[in-house]
Design a protein around this motif. Structure first.
Motif, PDB file in Angstrom:
ATOM      1  N   LYS A  25       0.850  -1.196   0.000  1.00 44.21           N
ATOM      2  CA  LYS A  25       0.000   0.000   0.000  1.00 44.21           C
ATOM      3  C   LYS A  25       0.883   1.242   0.000  1.00 44.21           C
ATOM      4  O   LYS A  25       0.697   2.159  -0.784  1.00 44.21           O
ATOM      5  CB  LYS A  25      -0.922   0.013   1.214  1.00 44.21           C
ATOM      6  N   ASN A  26       1.828   1.243   0.892  1.00 44.16           N
ATOM      7  CA  ASN A  26       2.725   2.386   0.970  1.00 44.16           C
ATOM      8  C   ASN A  26       3.473   2.589  -0.341  1.00 44.16           C
ATOM      9  O   ASN A  26       3.662   3.713  -0.796  1.00 44.16           O
ATOM     10  CB  ASN A  26       3.721   2.195   2.113  1.00 44.16           C
ATOM     11  N   GLY A  27       3.866   1.481  -0.920  1.00 42.99           N
ATOM     12  CA  GLY A  27       4.596   1.574  -2.175  1.00 42.99           C
ATOM     13  C   GLY A  27       3.747   2.205  -3.262  1.00 42.99           C
ATOM     14  O   GLY A  27       4.203   3.077  -4.001  1.00 42.99           O
ATOM     15  N   ILE A  28       2.527   1.789  -3.339  1.00 43.21           N
ATOM     16  CA  ILE A  28       1.643   2.329  -4.361  1.00 43.21           C
ATOM     17  C   ILE A  28       1.391   3.808  -4.135  1.00 43.21           C
ATOM     18  O   ILE A  28       1.408   4.615  -5.067  1.00 43.21           O
ATOM     19  CB  ILE A  28       0.311   1.564  -4.370  1.00 43.21           C
ATOM     20  N   MET A  29       1.186   4.144  -2.890  1.00 42.73           N
ATOM     21  CA  MET A  29       0.964   5.540  -2.571  1.00 42.73           C
ATOM     22  C   MET A  29       2.139   6.383  -3.068  1.00 42.73           C
ATOM     23  O   MET A  29       1.956   7.430  -3.671  1.00 42.73           O
ATOM     24  CB  MET A  29       0.842   5.711  -1.059  1.00 42.73           C
ATOM     25  N   LYS A  30       3.281   5.890  -2.793  1.00 42.42           N
ATOM     26  CA  LYS A  30       4.478   6.620  -3.201  1.00 42.42           C
ATOM     27  C   LYS A  30       4.556   6.762  -4.722  1.00 42.42           C
ATOM     28  O   LYS A  30       4.848   7.827  -5.256  1.00 42.42           O
ATOM     29  CB  LYS A  30       5.715   5.888  -2.691  1.00 42.42           C
ATOM     30  N   MET A  31       4.289   5.644  -5.393  1.00 50.36           N
ATOM     31  CA  MET A  31       4.366   5.665  -6.839  1.00 50.36           C
ATOM     32  C   MET A  31       3.364   6.657  -7.424  1.00 50.36           C
ATOM     33  O   MET A  31       3.669   7.368  -8.383  1.00 50.36           O
ATOM     34  CB  MET A  31       4.047   4.271  -7.396  1.00 50.36           C
ATOM     35  N   ILE A  32       2.206   6.679  -6.879  1.00 46.34           N
ATOM     36  CA  ILE A  32       1.193   7.596  -7.383  1.00 46.34           C
ATOM     37  C   ILE A  32       1.626   9.036  -7.159  1.00 46.34           C
ATOM     38  O   ILE A  32       1.477   9.894  -8.017  1.00 46.34           O
ATOM     39  CB  ILE A  32      -0.156   7.331  -6.695  1.00 46.34           C
ATOM     40  N   LYS A  33       2.162   9.263  -6.003  1.00 44.66           N
ATOM     41  CA  LYS A  33       2.634  10.599  -5.686  1.00 44.66           C
ATOM     42  C   LYS A  33       3.719  11.011  -6.688  1.00 44.66           C
ATOM     43  O   LYS A  33       3.697  12.108  -7.239  1.00 44.66           O
ATOM     44  CB  LYS A  33       3.220  10.579  -4.278  1.00 44.66           C
TER      45      LYS A  33
END
Lengths: 183, 183
Positions: A25-33
């Motif tokens: 989840k954190n990884g995806i959040m980062k990628m989206i950001k």
DNA sequence: GCGACTATCTATAAGAA
DNA sequence: TTTCTTATAGATAGTCG
């Protein structure tokens, strides 16, 4: 991406699944950001909390929201038109919808609805304490799929309309405009 | 993640930015998909198209998504059905919509309106750093407003239909079911 | 359950076609 | 441009505290 390859299948082990959930989840959040910054675009993700998961399939909330948007950019065509028959009725309906969504859009801008909605909870029971568990992943896929469906739907609608001798020419509706995620 | 480290900053080079956009978008999509499978959760992402970005604030991504969802569970109703005239066409469309919303309602209850939407970003200016400033309540309001508008729209649809001698009585549509975010 | 620490795996930035 | 390679940067699975 780790010590060993992981099959993309539901992780039955509870603690393991939760750990993976948090990490990814954190990884995806980062990628989206990063994507939004790198490309100057707007993006968001909605990831339901694991705890809320049952055997349920997809995002009802999203769908609801979607329904609304459907009319967003639709018209703004010619107002106050009166319809005499079904054909004009259809036209008017489309126009109204368009206007409605235009208003919504404006409203949203004013409010600057803007930015993030950092934590949005809509659990029937308002379990605000579980905010940390949510994830932002499948939103993208979901969106694209839905966009495709919309396109198809719109295409079929247009087709059908033509079959029924309805003239939609003055309604400049371009299905392609719905393909946001596909430059 | 490539031949060399890339600064997380807006990519001014046009073609380069587009390429990166496509690549990363796909990557995010995949990751979201995987997460939802791995952890059995629901997730989605909305990524606006680079070309569509202008002064658009919030709703564009969301709206797009919405547009799509609108039709998501729509059909599957009776496929391959052929319509003979506009009237039946309209009816069918409304029926499908109704079914869709009924399903949505049920889904929402089961999922308990799904969990959280943890972080939603789409600031016009991409001030991702300001995430803390957003008000979660705005989202709820936004949804409710849209739902109200949908209701009005549907009501007007019904009204209009009656004017045109279309019988919608057999379609029991309850606008209240759209109030998802309001327990 | 939450960080921290690698060993690995995956995504992807450059290039080439 | 879109597609492929390929070399790396970055993400994360397994573990330990």
């Amino acid at each position: 991406m780790g010590r060993r390859k992981v099959e993309i299948a539901y992780i039955t082990n509870n603690s393991n699944r939760r750990l993976t959930f948090r990490r990814r989840k954190n990884g995806i959040m980062k990628m989206i950001k990063e994507l939004s910054i790198l490309c100057g675009i707007e993006a968001c993700a909605i990831i339901s909390d694991e705890n809320h998961h049952e055997a349920e399939v997809w995002p009802s909330p999203t769908e609801v929201v979607n329904v609304l948007s459907r009319f967003k950019n639709l018209s703004e065509h010619e107002q106050g038109k009166r319809m005499l028959d079904l054909e004009s009725y259809l036209k008017q309906r489309i126009e109204k919808t368009q206007d409605q969504y235009h208003k919504l859009k404006m409203e949203n801008k004013k409010k600057e609805m803007a930015g993030y909605i950092e934590k949005y909870m809509c659990t029937k029971e308002f379990n605000f304490g579980d905010a940390h568990l949510t994830n932002p992943n499948d939103f993208t896929d979901f969106i694209n799929e839905q966009l495709k469906e919309v396109k198809q739907k719109l295409d079929s609608m247009d087709f059908q309309a033509q079959e029924d001798s309805i003239d939609f020419d003055d309604i400049d509706f371009d299905p392609n405009e719905f393909y946001l995620a596909t430059p």
